[in-house]
Design a protein around this motif. Structure first.
Motif, PDB file in Angstrom:
ATOM      1  N   LEU A  97       0.837  -1.202   0.000  1.00 29.10           N
ATOM      2  CA  LEU A  97       0.000   0.000   0.000  1.00 29.10           C
ATOM      3  C   LEU A  97       0.867   1.246   0.000  1.00 29.10           C
ATOM      4  O   LEU A  97       0.638   2.176  -0.775  1.00 29.10           O
ATOM      5  N   ARG A  98       1.889   1.267   0.848  1.00 30.44           N
ATOM      6  CA  ARG A  98       2.810   2.406   0.903  1.00 30.44           C
ATOM      7  C   ARG A  98       3.570   2.565  -0.415  1.00 30.44           C
ATOM      8  O   ARG A  98       3.862   3.667  -0.841  1.00 30.44           O
ATOM      9  N   TYR A  99       3.873   1.447  -1.071  1.00 29.68           N
ATOM     10  CA  TYR A  99       4.533   1.483  -2.372  1.00 29.68           C
ATOM     11  C   TYR A  99       3.667   2.215  -3.391  1.00 29.68           C
ATOM     12  O   TYR A  99       4.142   3.095  -4.107  1.00 29.68           O
ATOM     13  N   PHE A 100       2.401   1.851  -3.460  1.00 29.27           N
ATOM     14  CA  PHE A 100       1.509   2.491  -4.427  1.00 29.27           C
ATOM     15  C   PHE A 100       1.256   3.957  -4.082  1.00 29.27           C
ATOM     16  O   PHE A 100       1.144   4.795  -4.974  1.00 29.27           O
ATOM     17  N   GLN A 101       1.163   4.273  -2.795  1.00 35.32           N
ATOM     18  CA  GLN A 101       0.994   5.672  -2.395  1.00 35.32           C
ATOM     19  C   GLN A 101       2.230   6.486  -2.758  1.00 35.32           C
ATOM     20  O   GLN A 101       2.124   7.608  -3.249  1.00 35.32           O
ATOM     21  N   GLY A 102       3.399   5.914  -2.525  1.00 35.48           N
ATOM     22  CA  GLY A 102       4.632   6.613  -2.871  1.00 35.48           C
ATOM     23  C   GLY A 102       4.814   6.753  -4.367  1.00 35.48           C
ATOM     24  O   GLY A 102       5.311   7.768  -4.859  1.00 35.48           O
ATOM     25  N   TYR A 103       4.396   5.761  -5.108  1.00 36.20           N
ATOM     26  CA  TYR A 103       4.506   5.791  -6.563  1.00 36.20           C
ATOM     27  C   TYR A 103       3.597   6.864  -7.160  1.00 36.20           C
ATOM     28  O   TYR A 103       3.946   7.480  -8.162  1.00 36.20           O
ATOM     29  N   ALA A 104       2.458   7.098  -6.534  1.00 36.98           N
ATOM     30  CA  ALA A 104       1.531   8.115  -7.035  1.00 36.98           C
ATOM     31  C   ALA A 104       2.086   9.520  -6.837  1.00 36.98           C
ATOM     32  O   ALA A 104       1.803  10.416  -7.632  1.00 36.98           O
ATOM     33  N   VAL A 105       2.897   9.706  -5.790  1.00 36.25           N
ATOM     34  CA  VAL A 105       3.449  11.023  -5.507  1.00 36.25           C
ATOM     35  C   VAL A 105       4.703  11.278  -6.346  1.00 36.25           C
ATOM     36  O   VAL A 105       4.799  12.265  -7.063  1.00 36.25           O
ATOM     37  N   ALA A 106       5.674  10.380  -6.235  1.00 36.22           N
ATOM     38  CA  ALA A 106       6.930  10.505  -6.971  1.00 36.22           C
ATOM     39  C   ALA A 106       7.562   9.134  -7.098  1.00 36.22           C
ATOM     40  O   ALA A 106       7.387   8.279  -6.224  1.00 36.22           O
ATOM     41  N   ALA A 107       8.292   8.918  -8.155  1.00 35.89           N
ATOM     42  CA  ALA A 107       8.902   7.608  -8.386  1.00 35.89           C
ATOM     43  C   ALA A 107       9.879   7.234  -7.267  1.00 35.89           C
ATOM     44  O   ALA A 107       9.993   6.069  -6.907  1.00 35.89           O
TER      45      ALA A 107
ATOM     46  N   GLY B 160       9.556   7.914  -4.156  1.00 36.28           N
ATOM     47  CA  GLY B 160       8.815   7.589  -2.950  1.00 36.28           C
ATOM     48  C   GLY B 160       8.457   6.125  -2.826  1.00 36.28           C
ATOM     49  O   GLY B 160       8.021   5.678  -1.776  1.00 36.28           O
ATOM     50  N   ARG B 161       8.666   5.385  -3.870  1.00 36.09           N
ATOM     51  CA  ARG B 161       8.305   3.964  -3.846  1.00 36.09           C
ATOM     52  C   ARG B 161       9.457   3.063  -3.439  1.00 36.09           C
ATOM     53  O   ARG B 161       9.249   1.887  -3.144  1.00 36.09           O
ATOM     54  N   LEU B 162      10.681   3.561  -3.418  1.00 36.00           N
ATOM     55  CA  LEU B 162      11.835   2.696  -3.208  1.00 36.00           C
ATOM     56  C   LEU B 162      11.888   2.065  -1.822  1.00 36.00           C
ATOM     57  O   LEU B 162      12.148   0.869  -1.693  1.00 36.00           O
ATOM     58  N   GLY B 163      11.649   2.841  -0.781  1.00 41.21           N
ATOM     59  CA  GLY B 163      11.672   2.283   0.582  1.00 41.21           C
ATOM     60  C   GLY B 163      10.654   1.168   0.768  1.00 41.21           C
ATOM     61  O   GLY B 163      11.012   0.063   1.203  1.00 41.21           O
ATOM     62  N   PRO B 164       9.391   1.405   0.442  1.00 38.76           N
ATOM     63  CA  PRO B 164       8.406   0.328   0.563  1.00 38.76           C
ATOM     64  C   PRO B 164       8.678  -0.852  -0.372  1.00 38.76           C
ATOM     65  O   PRO B 164       8.383  -1.992  -0.034  1.00 38.76           O
ATOM     66  N   LEU B 165       9.262  -0.583  -1.527  1.00 36.31           N
ATOM     67  CA  LEU B 165       9.602  -1.675  -2.450  1.00 36.31           C
ATOM     68  C   LEU B 165      10.636  -2.597  -1.830  1.00 36.31           C
ATOM     69  O   LEU B 165      10.494  -3.822  -1.858  1.00 36.31           O
ATOM     70  N   TYR B 166      11.674  -2.023  -1.239  1.00 37.41           N
ATOM     71  CA  TYR B 166      12.700  -2.826  -0.579  1.00 37.41           C
ATOM     72  C   TYR B 166      12.138  -3.558   0.637  1.00 37.41           C
ATOM     73  O   TYR B 166      12.492  -4.706   0.897  1.00 37.41           O
ATOM     74  N   ALA B 167      11.264  -2.902   1.378  1.00 38.92           N
ATOM     75  CA  ALA B 167      10.658  -3.539   2.555  1.00 38.92           C
ATOM     76  C   ALA B 167       9.780  -4.716   2.147  1.00 38.92           C
ATOM     77  O   ALA B 167       9.808  -5.775   2.788  1.00 38.92           O
ATOM     78  N   SER B 168       9.008  -4.564   1.083  1.00 39.13           N
ATOM     79  CA  SER B 168       8.153  -5.673   0.646  1.00 39.13           C
ATOM     80  C   SER B 168       8.994  -6.832   0.108  1.00 39.13           C
ATOM     81  O   SER B 168       8.661  -7.997   0.339  1.00 39.13           O
TER      82      SER B 168
END
Length: 81
Positions: free
Chosen positions: A39-49, A51-59
């Motif tokens: 969920l955080r990945y998609f929220q971060g991706y919607a704001v800026a590319a 913003g998705r890296l941290g949640p991507l690595y965590a998932s």
């Protein structure tokens, strides 16, 4: 969204195997954390590319944790029964 559909079968399979052979509670917590990070990945991706890296690595890390739990449960079940 295609990224989610690629990883979802892997996630469900690992969740199922780890839940059966390792421990349901620990697996459920990892599964909930994984869903939250997606969920955080998609929220971060919607704001800026970026913003998705941290949640991507965590998932990805949580998927590896589920692999470890599933492997530990399978080894315990089949080798030490």
């Amino acid at each position: 969204r295609a990224n989610c559909s690629e990883y979802f079968p892997i996630f469900i399979s690992l969740l199922w195997v780890a839940g059966i052979f390792f421990h349901q509670g620990v697996t459920a917590v990892c599964g909930l954390l994984y869903l939250y990070t997606r969920l955080r990945y998609f929220q971060g991706y919607a704001v800026a590319a970026q913003g998705r890296l941290g949640p991507l690595y965590a998932s990805a890390w949580l998927l590896w944790v589920l692999v470890g739990l599933a492997l530990a449960g399978l080894l315990a079940h089949f080798l030490w029964s």
